[in-house]
Design an enzyme around this catalytic site. Structure first.
Site, short mmCIF file in Angstrom:
data_model
loop_
_atom_site.label_atom_id
_atom_site.label_comp_id
_atom_site.label_asym_id
_atom_site.label_seq_id
_atom_site.Cartn_x
_atom_site.Cartn_y
_atom_site.Cartn_z
N ASP A 1 9.71 6.13 1.91
CA ASP A 1 9.11 4.69 1.58
C ASP A 1 7.84 5.17 1.04
OD1 ASP A 1 8.26 2.39 1.76
OD2 ASP A 1 8.10 2.01 4.03
N LYS B 1 0.63 -3.58 -3.13
CA LYS B 1 -0.61 -3.30 -2.74
C LYS B 1 -1.26 -2.63 -4.11
CE LYS B 1 1.40 -2.77 1.41
NZ LYS B 1 1.31 -3.72 2.55
N TRP C 1 5.94 2.23 10.74
CA TRP C 1 5.71 0.93 10.42
C TRP C 1 6.65 0.15 11.41
CZ3 TRP C 1 8.17 -2.39 6.13
CH2 TRP C 1 7.54 -3.79 6.02
C1 LMR Z 1 1.14 -3.68 6.68
O1 LMR Z 1 1.58 -2.51 7.31
O2 LMR Z 1 0.16 -3.88 7.31
C2 LMR Z 1 1.65 -3.77 5.72
O3 LMR Z 1 2.75 -3.09 5.18
C3 LMR Z 1 2.18 -5.45 5.62
C4 LMR Z 1 3.25 -5.77 6.48
O4 LMR Z 1 3.98 -6.41 5.78
O5 LMR Z 1 3.35 -5.27 7.47
#
Ligand code: LMR
Length: 407
Positions: free
Chosen positions: A217, A252, A136
């Site tokens: 996470d 979520k 991420w």
């Molecule tokens: C995502 O990866 O889309 C979610 O975790 C929302 C975000 O804040 O990026």
């Protein structure tokens, strides 16, 4: 009257967050057929963010009770923190019973990552943090923002779509003791490719024997295979004696995005250490935002402490999970019908959670957005929970056009 020379002239424009800026662009897009498959939000069949029945009931009960809204303790609501531990580790986990876990209430999963990152920087100033390639985007931003040095370990094979598990293990086997390894408990963001249980069982002894610090996470508990199943890796780490940080989010799985509700738990060797660690987590919270907000945590607490509401919530969550799986199957069917054996989309069925890494290139992502109003993240990550029976055919047709009719 401002003075002539700007003191802020050197401040650069913010290029925008790769995920949140797409959400903003989507909202501005006037095309009625547009489909949001970028940000990790769960939409229902009607394309709405659901208000879960259990949460609605909890909100009504809280509204009726009324009462003042003073500051919460720095570490958050005691009952909520206990419920977080029970949900993440299991009611009867030995580490929970031994009170060797320090848990603070946080502002969502991102808040937990930030508090955890500050804790690491303070107490392990020389530690490097290793993150999966890819991960991420905000992992890197939060960790580097806390002043930590960040490195990548191999994770996803772009060519085969499989996990590069041997390469991952070899990299981690070479890390110095005290290195931090950021892991996704389940529903890996962005790829949707998780470690199997056998792979976790091979990884965990490496973590424990080398004295590595797992920072796990868990933002999607319940969206993969179930509430307990998705937390299996966290519990297996704690069972094996790993001393770990675990960030969890209720954004979520409670559809409470804007309330910012989450937790950071640090698994320690014993209760005395956990008590000192809790003190230092409180110090980190106080330095960041003083104390957490109340409403979202109270809602989650109401649901988790009532057997009836908790059961209703778990059923709603199961329905969300099953709907995502059904959408994976529908999209796969439509694409397979067109491409046959010329292109393999089985990954849509095997990847877990909200996201799929599609292999769609950045140029194709741009065409999907510009020509069809279908929004994916630049990396080709698709959020499957934006699909519905009403739009899946439209999305499949758009993908077919963009990937090339003749393939
Ligand atoms: C995502 O990866 O889309 C979610 O975790 C929302 C975000 O804040 O990026």
């Amino acid at each position: 009257m401002p003075s002539a020379k700007s003191l802020f002239a050197h401040v650069l424009p913010f290029p925008g967050d790769p995920i949140l800026s797409l959400m903003e662009a989507f909202e501005q897009d006037p095309r009625p057929a547009k489909v949001s498959l970028s940000i990790g939000l769960y939409f229902d069949e009607a394309g709405r963010l659901p208000v879960l029945d259990s949460v609605r009931q909890a909100a009504q009960a809280l509204a009726q009770a009324g009462g003042p809204c003073g500051y919460l303790p720095i570490e958050g609501i005691a009952a909520y923190r206990q419920l977080v531990q029970n949900l993440v580790f299991g009611d009867d986990h030995e580490a929970v019973r031994a009170q060797r876990i320090a848990t603070v209430q946080t502002l969502g999963g991102s808040g937990a990552l930030k508090v955890g990152a500050d804790f690491i920087k303070h107490h392990f100033p020389d530690a490097e943090v290793w993150i999966s390639d890819p991960t991420w985007d905000n992992h890197l931003a939060i960790l580097e923002g806390a002043g930590l040095r960040v490195q990548n370990y191999p994770y996803y094979d772009e060519v085969t779509g499989a996990l590069r598990f041997d390469a991952m293990l070899q990299t981690l086997q070479r890390l110095p003791s005290g290195s931090v390894v950021l892991l996704h408990a389940s529903c890996h963001n962005p790829t949707g490719v998780d470690l199997s249980r056998a792979q976790w069982e091979a990884l965990i002894p490496v973590i424990v024997d080398r004295g590595l610090i797992p920072f796990v996470d868990m933002a999607y508990q319940g969206f993969g295979d179930g509430l307990d199943e998705d937390a299996w890796s966290v519990r297996a780490l704690a069972d094996a004696g790993a001393q770990a940080l675990v960030a969890n989010s209720f954004s979520k799985n409670f559809s409470l995005y804007g309330e910012r509700v989450g937790g950071l738990s640090v698994v320690c060797n014993d209760a005395a250490t956990a008590s000192r660690v809790l003190g230092q987590l409180k110090a980190a919270v106080r330095r960041n935002y003083s104390s957490p907000p109340a409403q979202g945590a109270r809602l989650v607490q109401q649901v988790l402490q009532s057997r009836e509401l908790k059961e209703g919530w778990a059923e709603d969550l199961a329905r969300m999970r099953e709907r995502i799986k059904a959408m994976r199957a529908s999209l796969h069917e439509a694409l397979h019908e067109h491409f046959g054996d010329r292109r393999d989309f089985r990954f849509l069925l095997t990847q877990r959670g909200m996201f799929s890494y599609t292999g769609i290139t950045e140029a194709q992502v741009n065409r999907l957005r510009d020509e069809h109003g279908v929004y994916l993240v630049r990396s080709g990550r698709m959020c499957m929970s934006g699909l519905s029976r009403a739009n899946v055919r439209y999305v499949a047709d758009a993908i077919i056009k963009v990937l090339g009719e003749n393939q």
